[in-house]
Design an enzyme around this catalytic site. Sequence first.
Site, PDB file in Angstrom:
ATOM      1  N   LYS A 132      81.748  97.295 -43.165  1.00  0.00           N
ATOM      2  CA  LYS A 132      81.768  96.564 -41.897  1.00  0.00           C
ATOM      3  C   LYS A 132      80.627  95.548 -41.838  1.00  0.00           C
ATOM      4  CE  LYS A 132      82.582  98.730 -37.966  1.00  0.00           C
ATOM      5  NZ  LYS A 132      82.382  99.513 -36.699  1.00  0.00           N
TER       6      LYS A 132
ATOM      7  N   LEU B 241      82.195  97.142 -19.927  1.00  0.00           N
ATOM      8  CA  LEU B 241      83.028  96.123 -20.558  1.00  0.00           C
ATOM      9  C   LEU B 241      84.485  96.540 -20.563  1.00  0.00           C
ATOM     10  CD1 LEU B 241      80.854  95.369 -23.730  1.00  0.00           C
ATOM     11  CD2 LEU B 241      80.609  94.467 -21.406  1.00  0.00           C
TER      12      LEU B 241
ATOM     13  N   GLU C  24      87.884  95.865 -22.719  1.00  0.00           N
ATOM     14  CA  GLU C  24      88.381  95.269 -23.952  1.00  0.00           C
ATOM     15  C   GLU C  24      89.382  94.171 -23.607  1.00  0.00           C
ATOM     16  OE1 GLU C  24      89.640  98.140 -26.872  1.00  0.00           O
ATOM     17  OE2 GLU C  24      88.136  99.567 -26.175  1.00  0.00           O
TER      18      GLU C  24
ATOM     19  N   ASN D 254      84.122 105.035 -14.186  1.00  0.00           N
ATOM     20  CA  ASN D 254      85.350 105.128 -14.966  1.00  0.00           C
ATOM     21  C   ASN D 254      86.312 106.164 -14.395  1.00  0.00           C
ATOM     22  OD1 ASN D 254      84.634 103.101 -16.675  1.00  0.00           O
ATOM     23  ND2 ASN D 254      84.307 104.370 -18.465  1.00  0.00           N
TER      24      ASN D 254
ATOM     25  N   ALA E 109     101.060  99.618 -11.306  1.00  0.00           N
ATOM     26  CA  ALA E 109     101.804 100.776 -11.811  1.00  0.00           C
ATOM     27  C   ALA E 109     102.319 100.508 -13.216  1.00  0.00           C
ATOM     28  CB  ALA E 109     102.963 101.097 -10.873  1.00  0.00           C
ATOM     29  N   GLY E 110     102.441 101.559 -13.999  1.00  0.00           N
ATOM     30  CA  GLY E 110     102.935 101.415 -15.359  1.00  0.00           C
ATOM     31  C   GLY E 110     103.059 102.765 -16.037  1.00  0.00           C
TER      32      GLY E 110
ATOM     33  N   CYS F 229      87.800 104.502 -23.468  1.00  0.00           N
ATOM     34  CA  CYS F 229      86.879 104.876 -22.386  1.00  0.00           C
ATOM     35  C   CYS F 229      87.465 105.863 -21.382  1.00  0.00           C
ATOM     36  CB  CYS F 229      86.385 103.630 -21.656  1.00  0.00           C
ATOM     37  SG  CYS F 229      85.280 102.601 -22.638  1.00  0.00           S
TER      38      CYS F 229
ATOM     39  N   LYS G 116      88.460 109.465 -22.645  1.00  0.00           N
ATOM     40  CA  LYS G 116      87.273 110.176 -23.113  1.00  0.00           C
ATOM     41  C   LYS G 116      86.328 110.502 -21.962  1.00  0.00           C
ATOM     42  CE  LYS G 116      84.195 107.636 -25.262  1.00  0.00           C
ATOM     43  NZ  LYS G 116      82.979 107.697 -24.438  1.00  0.00           N
TER      44      LYS G 116
ATOM     45  N   LYS H  77      96.357  98.035 -24.249  1.00  0.00           N
ATOM     46  CA  LYS H  77      96.411  96.961 -23.258  1.00  0.00           C
ATOM     47  C   LYS H  77      96.474  95.649 -24.013  1.00  0.00           C
ATOM     48  CE  LYS H  77      92.576  95.544 -21.320  1.00  0.00           C
ATOM     49  NZ  LYS H  77      91.313  95.455 -20.554  1.00  0.00           N
TER      50      LYS H  77
END
Length: 445
Positions: A35, A151, A153, A206, A250-251, A258, A261, A318
Site C-alpha cells: 500500500k 467522515l 465515504e 453514529n 428509506a431503503g 462505521c 461496527k 453506498k
Amino acid sequence: MKITVIGTGYVGLVSGICFAELGNEVICVDKIGAKIEQLQRGEVPIYEPGLQSLLTVNMEAGNLSFTTDMTASVKQSDIIIIAVGTPSMPNGQANLSYIETAAQEIGQAMNGYKIIVTKSTVPVGTNEKIREIIAQHTHETFDIASVPEFLREGTAVSDTMNPDRIIIGTDSKRAEEQLIKLHKPLTENMIITDIRSAEMIKYASNAFLATKISFINEIANICERVGADVTKVAYGMGYDKRIGSSFLKAGIGYGGSCFPKDTQALIQIAGQMDYDFKLLKSVVEVNRGQRFNIIHKLVSLMGDLTGRTVGIWGLAFKPETDDVRDSPAHEIITELLARGAKVKAYDPVASDNFRRNYDMGGIIYCSNAREAVWQADALCILTEWNEFQEVSLSDIESWLKSPYLIDGRNMYDEKQLAQTKLVYYSIGRPGMNKGVREQVPALLL
C-alpha cells in the site's frame, strides 16, 4: 506543523492528505508495504472523489510523504495521529490490538514532547489505556487527546475540509491550544471536552444516525400497509427543526465500515456496564431484516427462485465509494444463491473489491449495467449510483426477460414508470408499486 498519521485507511489517508493541503508537513505510516509503495507512486488505493488530485498536488509540493518506518516518523513529528482500524470481534467488541501496537511503537520511538491524537473510533477509556502503554515505553513527556472523525465515504474530503464541528477531548491545556491551532483553518466550531466524553460523542452520533435510518425503514414498512408514501412522510418530518431531513431516506438499510461496527460496539460497552441498550439492539435487528425485503418481494412475485437469473445493480454499501464492508448486497446475494438463483452483478467501481472481500461462487461479474440486466428474470437495485438513474426504464424493460424491477433505493418516480409495463416495487411507496398490488394484494414482510 509536523504530523505523523498512523494508518492509511479511509480516515488516516483522507486526514493526512487534507492536513497536508492546509500547509502542514505530513508523514503517513502503514505496515502494509504494498500500500505504501502504491501511495509513493502517487496512486490512491481507495475510491474517494477529490482525493487523488490532493495527493498529487501535496506530494509535488513536498508536504506529504509515505513510509513504513514508524520510528523515524514519530521522531520527526510533533503531533502523532492514530488512525488504525478497530474492527469488530465476533462478540461485537472493538478489536484494539492495532491501537495497542501503535501505542507501544510510539512509546518506543519518543524523543521529546509529543501530542498523541486518537482519531480511530475507540471505546470509552481507550485513550487512558493508550497513555499507560506509551508511558511504559518512554520517560519523555507527552499529552493524549481524542479527536474523533465524522467522515462520510464518498464525501470524505469535503467533510474534512468543511466539518460541522471539531471535537477535542483532552486534559492538557498545552495540547488543547495546539489542536485548536491545527484545526482553526477548518472551522471555528470546536467543542473542547474531557477525553471520555469525546470518545462517547463519536459512538452516540453514529448510533443516533443509525437509529434514524432504521426508524424511517420501519415507517416505510408501515406505509406499505396503510397506503402512505414514505418519501412524502420523510419530507414532512424533515421540515421539523427538531428532526431534520438527513438520514430519513428509506431503503434496504445501512452498511459500511462505521454504523454496523459502532452500533455493535456501543451495545457491548453498555453491556459491560451492566446496561441493556434495548433501543440500539432493535435498531440493529431492524437493519438486518430490512435487507431481506428484496428477497421477500422477489419470492412473492416469482415464486421459487431456483434457476432464475437476477441482475444486481450496486455492490458498494453506498454510491461514490468502492467500500463493500457490510454492504447489503453481500447478504442479499448470499440468500439469492442459497435459493438457487443465478446472479449477474455490476457496480461502477466496487466489483473488484466485492470479489476480493467475499469468496462467493455463482456470481457473474458484468462490465456494464446493460450486461447485468440482459435476459435476466428480475433486476434489483441495491446502490443508488447516478449511472443507474441515467438509464431509461424503457431500456431496462427491453433488456429484461421478465418485467420485474425491485428498486431498493427508491430511484424512480411515477413519470418515469408511466411509459413502461414494468412490474415495479420500491420501499414504502405502495402507490408506486406498478403491477404489484394486482398480483400480490398484501405484499408485506
